[in-house]
Scaffold this motif. Structure first.
Motif, PDB file in Angstrom:
ATOM      1  N   GLY A 321       0.820  -1.206   0.000  1.00 58.88           N
ATOM      2  CA  GLY A 321       0.000   0.000   0.000  1.00 58.88           C
ATOM      3  C   GLY A 321       0.852   1.253   0.000  1.00 58.88           C
ATOM      4  N   GLY A 322       0.182   2.382   0.202  1.00 57.87           N
ATOM      5  CA  GLY A 322       0.876   3.662   0.246  1.00 57.87           C
ATOM      6  C   GLY A 322       0.354   4.496   1.396  1.00 57.87           C
ATOM      7  N   TRP A 323       1.070   5.566   1.745  1.00 59.91           N
ATOM      8  CA  TRP A 323       0.662   6.420   2.855  1.00 59.91           C
ATOM      9  C   TRP A 323       0.933   7.884   2.523  1.00 59.91           C
ATOM     10  CZ3 TRP A 323       4.142   9.577   5.458  1.00 59.91           C
ATOM     11  CH2 TRP A 323       5.500   9.302   5.267  1.00 59.91           C
ATOM     12  N   ALA A 324       0.361   8.758   3.312  1.00 58.95           N
ATOM     13  CA  ALA A 324       0.565  10.197   3.146  1.00 58.95           C
ATOM     14  C   ALA A 324       0.248  10.886   4.460  1.00 58.95           C
ATOM     15  CB  ALA A 324      -0.334  10.747   2.034  1.00 58.95           C
ATOM     16  N   GLN A 325       0.801  12.064   4.637  1.00 61.54           N
ATOM     17  CA  GLN A 325       0.475  12.866   5.818  1.00 61.54           C
ATOM     18  C   GLN A 325      -0.531  13.945   5.426  1.00 61.54           C
ATOM     19  OE1 GLN A 325       3.333  15.681   7.344  1.00 61.54           O
ATOM     20  NE2 GLN A 325       2.795  15.224   9.462  1.00 61.54           N
ATOM     21  N   ARG A 326      -1.615  14.037   6.171  1.00 57.86           N
ATOM     22  CA  ARG A 326      -2.647  15.029   5.905  1.00 57.86           C
ATOM     23  C   ARG A 326      -2.345  16.330   6.646  1.00 57.86           C
ATOM     24  NH1 ARG A 326      -7.622  10.628   6.210  1.00 57.86           N
ATOM     25  NH2 ARG A 326      -7.433   9.963   4.019  1.00 57.86           N
ATOM     26  N   GLU A 327      -3.110  17.377   6.320  1.00 53.55           N
ATOM     27  CA  GLU A 327      -2.864  18.697   6.899  1.00 53.55           C
ATOM     28  C   GLU A 327      -2.981  18.696   8.414  1.00 53.55           C
ATOM     29  OE1 GLU A 327      -5.205  21.747   5.157  1.00 53.55           O
ATOM     30  OE2 GLU A 327      -4.345  21.519   3.153  1.00 53.55           O
ATOM     31  N   ASN A 328      -3.840  17.844   8.954  1.00 60.93           N
ATOM     32  CA  ASN A 328      -4.010  17.793  10.411  1.00 60.93           C
ATOM     33  C   ASN A 328      -2.950  16.938  11.103  1.00 60.93           C
ATOM     34  OD1 ASN A 328      -4.766  15.201   9.730  1.00 60.93           O
ATOM     35  ND2 ASN A 328      -6.829  15.325  10.579  1.00 60.93           N
ATOM     36  N   GLY A 329      -1.987  16.447  10.334  1.00 58.60           N
ATOM     37  CA  GLY A 329      -0.908  15.638  10.889  1.00 58.60           C
ATOM     38  C   GLY A 329      -1.140  14.149  10.825  1.00 58.60           C
ATOM     39  N   GLU A 330      -2.373  13.723  10.539  1.00 58.52           N
ATOM     40  CA  GLU A 330      -2.672  12.292  10.460  1.00 58.52           C
ATOM     41  C   GLU A 330      -1.832  11.624   9.380  1.00 58.52           C
ATOM     42  OE1 GLU A 330      -6.363   9.275   9.261  1.00 58.52           O
ATOM     43  OE2 GLU A 330      -6.600  11.465   9.156  1.00 58.52           O
ATOM     44  N   VAL A 331      -1.309  10.456   9.699  1.00 59.24           N
ATOM     45  CA  VAL A 331      -0.630   9.630   8.704  1.00 59.24           C
ATOM     46  C   VAL A 331      -1.636   8.603   8.211  1.00 59.24           C
ATOM     47  CG1 VAL A 331       1.222   7.977   8.276  1.00 59.24           C
ATOM     48  CG2 VAL A 331       1.653  10.008   9.690  1.00 59.24           C
ATOM     49  N   ALA A 332      -2.180   8.861   7.033  1.00 58.27           N
ATOM     50  CA  ALA A 332      -3.210   7.996   6.457  1.00 58.27           C
ATOM     51  C   ALA A 332      -2.567   6.999   5.503  1.00 58.27           C
ATOM     52  CB  ALA A 332      -4.245   8.834   5.715  1.00 58.27           C
ATOM     53  N   PHE A 333      -3.138   5.810   5.412  1.00 59.88           N
ATOM     54  CA  PHE A 333      -2.622   4.824   4.467  1.00 59.88           C
ATOM     55  C   PHE A 333      -3.773   4.102   3.791  1.00 59.88           C
ATOM     56  CE2 PHE A 333      -3.002   2.528   8.475  1.00 59.88           C
ATOM     57  CZ  PHE A 333      -3.578   1.324   8.106  1.00 59.88           C
ATOM     58  N   ARG A 334      -3.465   3.507   2.658  1.00 63.90           N
ATOM     59  CA  ARG A 334      -4.428   2.680   1.943  1.00 63.90           C
ATOM     60  C   ARG A 334      -3.742   1.384   1.537  1.00 63.90           C
ATOM     61  NH1 ARG A 334      -7.164   5.301  -3.089  1.00 63.90           N
ATOM     62  NH2 ARG A 334      -7.979   6.613  -1.399  1.00 63.90           N
ATOM     63  N   LEU A 335      -4.358   0.279   1.868  1.00 65.29           N
ATOM     64  CA  LEU A 335      -3.820  -1.023   1.501  1.00 65.29           C
ATOM     65  C   LEU A 335      -4.280  -1.398   0.103  1.00 65.29           C
ATOM     66  CD1 LEU A 335      -4.316  -2.915   4.873  1.00 65.29           C
ATOM     67  CD2 LEU A 335      -2.220  -1.878   3.975  1.00 65.29           C
ATOM     68  N   LEU A 336      -3.367  -1.913  -0.691  1.00 69.01           N
ATOM     69  CA  LEU A 336      -3.659  -2.332  -2.060  1.00 69.01           C
ATOM     70  C   LEU A 336      -3.590  -3.845  -2.214  1.00 69.01           C
ATOM     71  CD1 LEU A 336      -1.541   0.400  -3.902  1.00 69.01           C
ATOM     72  CD2 LEU A 336      -4.006   0.445  -3.436  1.00 69.01           C
ATOM     73  N   SER A 337      -3.194  -4.525  -1.142  1.00 70.79           N
ATOM     74  CA  SER A 337      -3.116  -5.986  -1.136  1.00 70.79           C
ATOM     75  C   SER A 337      -3.868  -6.522   0.079  1.00 70.79           C
ATOM     76  CB  SER A 337      -1.656  -6.451  -1.068  1.00 70.79           C
ATOM     77  OG  SER A 337      -0.920  -6.010  -2.186  1.00 70.79           O
ATOM     78  N   ASP A 338      -4.350  -7.743  -0.050  1.00 73.28           N
ATOM     79  CA  ASP A 338      -4.978  -8.399   1.091  1.00 73.28           C
ATOM     80  C   ASP A 338      -3.901  -8.849   2.074  1.00 73.28           C
ATOM     81  OD1 ASP A 338      -7.526  -8.125   0.031  1.00 73.28           O
ATOM     82  OD2 ASP A 338      -7.388 -10.013  -1.087  1.00 73.28           O
ATOM     83  N   ILE A 339      -4.086  -8.510   3.349  1.00 73.70           N
ATOM     84  CA  ILE A 339      -3.115  -8.888   4.362  1.00 73.70           C
ATOM     85  C   ILE A 339      -3.871  -9.364   5.605  1.00 73.70           C
ATOM     86  CG2 ILE A 339      -1.356  -7.270   3.559  1.00 73.70           C
ATOM     87  CD1 ILE A 339      -2.151  -5.414   5.830  1.00 73.70           C
ATOM     88  N   PRO A 340      -3.214 -10.131   6.486  1.00 70.31           N
ATOM     89  CA  PRO A 340      -3.877 -10.599   7.705  1.00 70.31           C
ATOM     90  C   PRO A 340      -4.296  -9.422   8.598  1.00 70.31           C
ATOM     91  CG  PRO A 340      -1.847 -11.821   7.304  1.00 70.31           C
ATOM     92  CD  PRO A 340      -1.853 -10.682   6.341  1.00 70.31           C
ATOM     93  N   GLY A 341      -5.329  -9.634   9.387  1.00 69.43           N
ATOM     94  CA  GLY A 341      -5.839  -8.588  10.258  1.00 69.43           C
ATOM     95  C   GLY A 341      -4.812  -8.084  11.244  1.00 69.43           C
ATOM     96  N   GLU A 342      -3.991  -8.997  11.787  1.00 72.02           N
ATOM     97  CA  GLU A 342      -2.990  -8.561  12.751  1.00 72.02           C
ATOM     98  C   GLU A 342      -1.921  -7.687  12.102  1.00 72.02           C
ATOM     99  OE1 GLU A 342      -1.911 -12.876  11.621  1.00 72.02           O
ATOM    100  OE2 GLU A 342      -3.713 -11.677  12.024  1.00 72.02           O
ATOM    101  N   THR A 343      -1.671  -7.930  10.805  1.00 70.97           N
ATOM    102  CA  THR A 343      -0.699  -7.095  10.093  1.00 70.97           C
ATOM    103  C   THR A 343      -1.254  -5.694   9.892  1.00 70.97           C
ATOM    104  OG1 THR A 343       0.223  -9.015   8.958  1.00 70.97           O
ATOM    105  CG2 THR A 343       0.641  -6.862   7.976  1.00 70.97           C
ATOM    106  N   LYS A 344      -2.537  -5.582   9.563  1.00 71.29           N
ATOM    107  CA  LYS A 344      -3.139  -4.258   9.439  1.00 71.29           C
ATOM    108  C   LYS A 344      -3.044  -3.502  10.755  1.00 71.29           C
ATOM    109  CE  LYS A 344      -7.287  -1.716   8.073  1.00 71.29           C
ATOM    110  NZ  LYS A 344      -8.681  -1.787   7.600  1.00 71.29           N
TER     111      LYS A 344
END
Length: 377
Positions: A321-344
């Motif tokens: 997946g990929g990530w980015a920092q938003r204006e409020n400081g949050e580090v947001a990410f989006r997963l592009l592959s299926d991964i185990p729940g514990e990995t998320k």
């Protein structure tokens, strides 16, 4: 990858982190710090600043593919001897041609020599100076040249940019401290011999190229001829000649031939599961030309049109997946592959840790990618 690039287990120093990937990519100032943070336990920005600007055990210089890297003094000398002098010479020929075509100087070679000598003289007297400082006292540096007139890729370039690049490619000057914070891209320049206390070590180019490939194979191997040629930025001839000086063996990479050091055939000790949020242009991300084995089908979302990688999310040696920092400081990410729940869950934890580490700093990657833009809105 997790073991050798210290993404599964961290190291204690920034020097170890830089050596682990041969050099930390530095085209975007923030990349160096975020790459070091991913590999050094308890990393703070002052750790890197002490190594770069106080102890000067690390050097920022042009290396492979005309790209900026931060690396150890030893590797800096190898990088310099292996590549930049050649591309510096090619850049000088282009610059001489522009000067001649645009009637800037009757003798372009002599004009460049003269301006370069004035820069060296100024840095000898004053120690450090920014490009803007130098333009104020050397009028020729304030001039601009036009290239590609009438073409979509055309534009202008400042003389100071070219002159400083050529002097750096010759190993005569290096970037010193930046103006402003650690994300600033405006640097002071200094004479290499003064900044480091001595010139870069003089290494025979063919030997330097062989050693650089050896270092790459040790940390990134196995790899294909295409990988090595692309990563170094060399010709096929130089790449083959460097390999010929090494004790390497040919290996099979899913039906394609690859290369590995002959003393590196044993399996690597297994490591624990790991996740990492790596910055755009991280040296691991940009370590190979043929990337399907770790990027899968995610390249269009995570690269810009010029082949620059954006921020990526990793799990056990794969980009998921990929990530980015938003204006409020949050580090947001989006997963592009299926991964185990514990990995998320582990990725969510790492994203929060990164947010806390960044604090009030807001990052905008120099090279923006489709997914990074989407995540920042």
């Amino acid at each position: 990858m997790g073991a050798r690039h210290h993404l599964a287990d961290t190291v204690d120093t920034v020097e170890e982190a830089a050596a682990a990937v041969v050099g930390l990519h530095a085209s975007d100032p923030a990349t160096v710090y975020l790459s070091a943070r991913a590999r050094v336990g308890g990393f703070t920005t002052s750790d890197l600043e002490r190594a770069l600007y106080d102890g000067r055990s690390l050097v920022r210089l042009w290396g492979m593919r005309q790209t900026l890297f931060v690396t150890t003094r030893r590797l800096a000398a190898i990088m310099h001897a292996a590549s930049p002098e050649a591309f510096g010479a090619a850049e000088r020929r282009r610059f001489e041609r522009l000067l001649t075509e645009q009637d800037k100087a009757p003798d372009a070679r002599a004009w460049i020599d003269h301006v370069e000598s004035k820069v060296i003289e100024e840095l000898t007297v004053h120690g450090e100076a920014t490009a803007n400082d130098l333009r104020k006292v050397i009028p020729e540096l304030g001039e601009t040249l036009t290239f590609g007139e009438g073409k979509s890729w055309g534009g202008t370039v400042g003389v100071s940019t070219r002159i400083l690049f050529m002097l750096a490619a010759q190993g005569r000057i290096v970037r010193g401290r930046p103006l402003g914070s650690w994300v600033s891209s405006q640097y002071q320049w200094a004479l290499t011999s003064r900044w480091l206390g001595a010139p870069l070590a003089d290494i025979e180019p063919a030997a330097a190229r062989a050693e650089l490939v050896r270092c790459w194979l040790r940390q990134f191997g196995p790899g294909t001829m295409t990988d090595i040629k692309w990563w170094t930025g060399w010709t096929v001839r130089d790449t083959r000649a460097a390999l010929a000086l090494l004790d390497v063996v040919e290996v099979d990479l899913d039906g394609s031939p690859g290369w590995l050091l002959a003393d590196d055939l044993d399996p690597v000790e297994p490591v624990s599961d790991w996740v990492a949020l790596l910055p755009g242009l991280d040296s691991t991300v940009m370590g190979w030309k043929e990337r399907d084995w770790y990027f899968g089908e995610h390249t269009p979302a995570l690269f810009d049109r010029n082949g620059n990688a954006g921020p990526t999310v990793w799990w056990n040696g794969r980009v998921v997946g990929g990530w980015a920092q938003r204006e409020n400081g949050e580090v947001a990410f989006r997963l592009l592959s299926d991964i185990p729940g514990e990995t998320k869950g582990a990725i969510e934890t790492e994203a929060q840790r990164l947010r806390e580490w960044l604090g009030p700093v807001r990052l905008i990657p120099r090279f923006r990618t489709p997914l990074e833009r989407e995540l920042t809105g």
